[in-house]
Design an enzyme around this catalytic site. Structure first.
Site, PDB file in Angstrom:
ATOM      1  N   GLY A  46     -46.615 -96.440 -36.992  1.00 13.50           N
ATOM      2  CA  GLY A  46     -47.492 -97.452 -37.563  1.00 13.50           C
ATOM      3  C   GLY A  46     -48.046 -96.947 -38.873  1.00 13.50           C
ATOM      4  O   GLY A  46     -48.093 -95.735 -39.110  1.00 13.50           O
ATOM      5  N   GLN A  51     -53.725 -96.418 -45.886  1.00 13.12           N
ATOM      6  CA  GLN A  51     -53.124 -95.084 -45.869  1.00 13.12           C
ATOM      7  C   GLN A  51     -52.245 -94.811 -47.079  1.00 13.12           C
ATOM      8  O   GLN A  51     -51.890 -93.657 -47.329  1.00 13.12           O
ATOM      9  CB  GLN A  51     -52.312 -94.883 -44.581  1.00 13.12           C
ATOM     10  CG  GLN A  51     -53.201 -94.815 -43.339  1.00 13.12           C
ATOM     11  CD  GLN A  51     -52.361 -94.626 -42.103  1.00 13.12           C
ATOM     12  OE1 GLN A  51     -51.836 -95.577 -41.553  1.00 13.12           O
ATOM     13  NE2 GLN A  51     -52.212 -93.391 -41.650  1.00 13.12           N
ATOM     14  N   CYS A  95     -52.075 -89.153 -36.212  1.00 12.03           N
ATOM     15  CA  CYS A  95     -52.182 -90.073 -37.345  1.00 12.03           C
ATOM     16  C   CYS A  95     -51.544 -89.395 -38.547  1.00 12.03           C
ATOM     17  O   CYS A  95     -51.788 -88.213 -38.793  1.00 12.03           O
ATOM     18  CB  CYS A  95     -53.657 -90.370 -37.624  1.00 12.03           C
ATOM     19  SG  CYS A  95     -53.922 -91.473 -39.023  1.00 12.03           S
ATOM     20  N   LEU A  96     -50.732 -90.138 -39.305  1.00 14.40           N
ATOM     21  CA  LEU A  96     -50.079 -89.555 -40.483  1.00 14.40           C
ATOM     22  C   LEU A  96     -51.114 -89.061 -41.492  1.00 14.40           C
ATOM     23  O   LEU A  96     -50.814 -88.180 -42.296  1.00 14.40           O
ATOM     24  CB  LEU A  96     -49.152 -90.580 -41.142  1.00 14.40           C
ATOM     25  CG  LEU A  96     -47.946 -91.028 -40.304  1.00 14.40           C
ATOM     26  CD1 LEU A  96     -47.156 -92.088 -41.056  1.00 14.40           C
ATOM     27  CD2 LEU A  96     -47.053 -89.842 -39.950  1.00 14.40           C
ATOM     28  N   HIS A 137     -54.894 -98.863 -33.206  1.00  9.80           N
ATOM     29  CA  HIS A 137     -55.044 -97.739 -34.137  1.00  9.80           C
ATOM     30  C   HIS A 137     -54.939 -98.235 -35.585  1.00  9.80           C
ATOM     31  O   HIS A 137     -55.764 -97.875 -36.437  1.00  9.80           O
ATOM     32  CB  HIS A 137     -53.959 -96.696 -33.820  1.00  9.80           C
ATOM     33  CG  HIS A 137     -53.936 -95.492 -34.712  1.00  9.80           C
ATOM     34  ND1 HIS A 137     -54.127 -94.206 -34.235  1.00  9.80           N
ATOM     35  CD2 HIS A 137     -53.705 -95.359 -36.052  1.00  9.80           C
ATOM     36  CE1 HIS A 137     -54.030 -93.346 -35.249  1.00  9.80           C
ATOM     37  NE2 HIS A 137     -53.776 -94.027 -36.367  1.00  9.80           N
ATOM     38  N   GLU A 138     -53.933 -99.079 -35.860  1.00 11.46           N
ATOM     39  CA  GLU A 138     -53.723 -99.544 -37.246  1.00 11.46           C
ATOM     40  C   GLU A 138     -54.796-100.541 -37.680  1.00 11.46           C
ATOM     41  O   GLU A 138     -55.233-100.521 -38.841  1.00 11.46           O
ATOM     42  CB  GLU A 138     -52.326-100.152 -37.407  1.00 11.46           C
ATOM     43  CG  GLU A 138     -51.164 -99.205 -37.103  1.00 11.46           C
ATOM     44  CD  GLU A 138     -51.266 -97.845 -37.764  1.00 11.46           C
ATOM     45  OE1 GLU A 138     -51.821 -97.760 -38.874  1.00 11.46           O
ATOM     46  OE2 GLU A 138     -50.809 -96.857 -37.164  1.00 11.46           O
ATOM     47  N   HIS A 141     -57.711 -98.706 -38.823  1.00  8.15           N
ATOM     48  CA  HIS A 141     -57.558 -98.205 -40.199  1.00  8.15           C
ATOM     49  C   HIS A 141     -58.051 -99.249 -41.196  1.00  8.15           C
ATOM     50  O   HIS A 141     -58.706 -98.911 -42.192  1.00  8.15           O
ATOM     51  CB  HIS A 141     -56.084 -97.917 -40.516  1.00  8.15           C
ATOM     52  CG  HIS A 141     -55.638 -96.530 -40.169  1.00  8.15           C
ATOM     53  ND1 HIS A 141     -56.210 -95.397 -40.705  1.00  8.15           N
ATOM     54  CD2 HIS A 141     -54.642 -96.092 -39.356  1.00  8.15           C
ATOM     55  CE1 HIS A 141     -55.583 -94.319 -40.237  1.00  8.15           C
ATOM     56  NE2 HIS A 141     -54.635 -94.718 -39.408  1.00  8.15           N
TER      57      HIS A 141
HETATM   58 CO    CO Z   1     -53.341 -93.516 -38.330  1.00  8.10          CO
END
Ligand code: CO
Length: 184
Positions: A46, A51, A95-96, A137-138, A141
């Site tokens: 995701g 991000q 998380c990236l 999660h997204e 963000h």
């Molecule tokens: Co993340």
């Protein structure tokens, strides 16, 4: 299409609420393509627009099927909202934007999400398991919320030094992003 570097913990863009998309134009289509490409290059499931430094409410997910029967889910969502949630699940997340940190997070087990596709058409879907977790999660963000915010105060305290190091630009020694900052 182009890869965009993923912003790392400490970047204020990750702490800013993204704005609703109002124009369903070519630049939105480009953003969605770039998000898919970047997510795949970084091997994520995701990615939210914050991000990559874009404060618009756009996310992509690409969640594989689960052994327990959870359905795969690959889509882009614009201006998404969770309109119903039920049950709880507890599973490990990463998380990236927070490389090297993996912790168990409690989230709703089943959700109903409403939003738009990149053409501005209404989308409504039910998700469970991994797909439900990825969407929550997204969507977090897009509100400037990170998964570490959902950990206990004690857990966060244990992670403090690691998070402070990331915020200072000290990345894990094995971190190898497909795009480097200087390539921007
Ligand atoms: Co993340």
């Amino acid at each position: 299409m182009s890869l965009r570097p993923v912003r790392i913990y400490g970047d204020p863009v990750l702490r800013t609420r993204a704005a609703d998309v109002r124009e369903f134009d070519g630049s939105l289509a480009q953003l969605v393509q770039d998000l898919f490409e970047t997510m795949s290059a970084y091997r994520g499931v995701g990615l939210a627009a914050n991000q990559v430094g874009v404060l618009q409410r756009v996310l992509v997910v690409d969640v594989p099927a689960e052994e327990e029967g959870g359905a795969p889910l690959r889509l882009a969502l614009v201006n998404p909202t969770v309109t119903r949630r039920a049950g709880t699940q507890h599973a490990e997340e990463g998380c990236l934007s927070i490389p090297g940190v993996w912790e168990d997070v409690t989230r709703a087990a089943r959700i109903h999400v409403e939003g738009l596709d990149p053409h501005g058409r209404l989308v409504a879907l039910d998700a469970t398991g991994y797909a439900a977790r990825a969407l929550q999660h997204e969507i977090d963000h897009l509100d400037g919320v990170l998964f570490v915010d959902r950990l206990s105060a004690l857990k966060r305290q244990f992670l403090r030094r690691q998070l402070d190091a990331l915020a200072r630009g000290e990345l894990p020694h094995d971190y190898q992003p497909p795009v480097r900052e200087e390539q921007r």
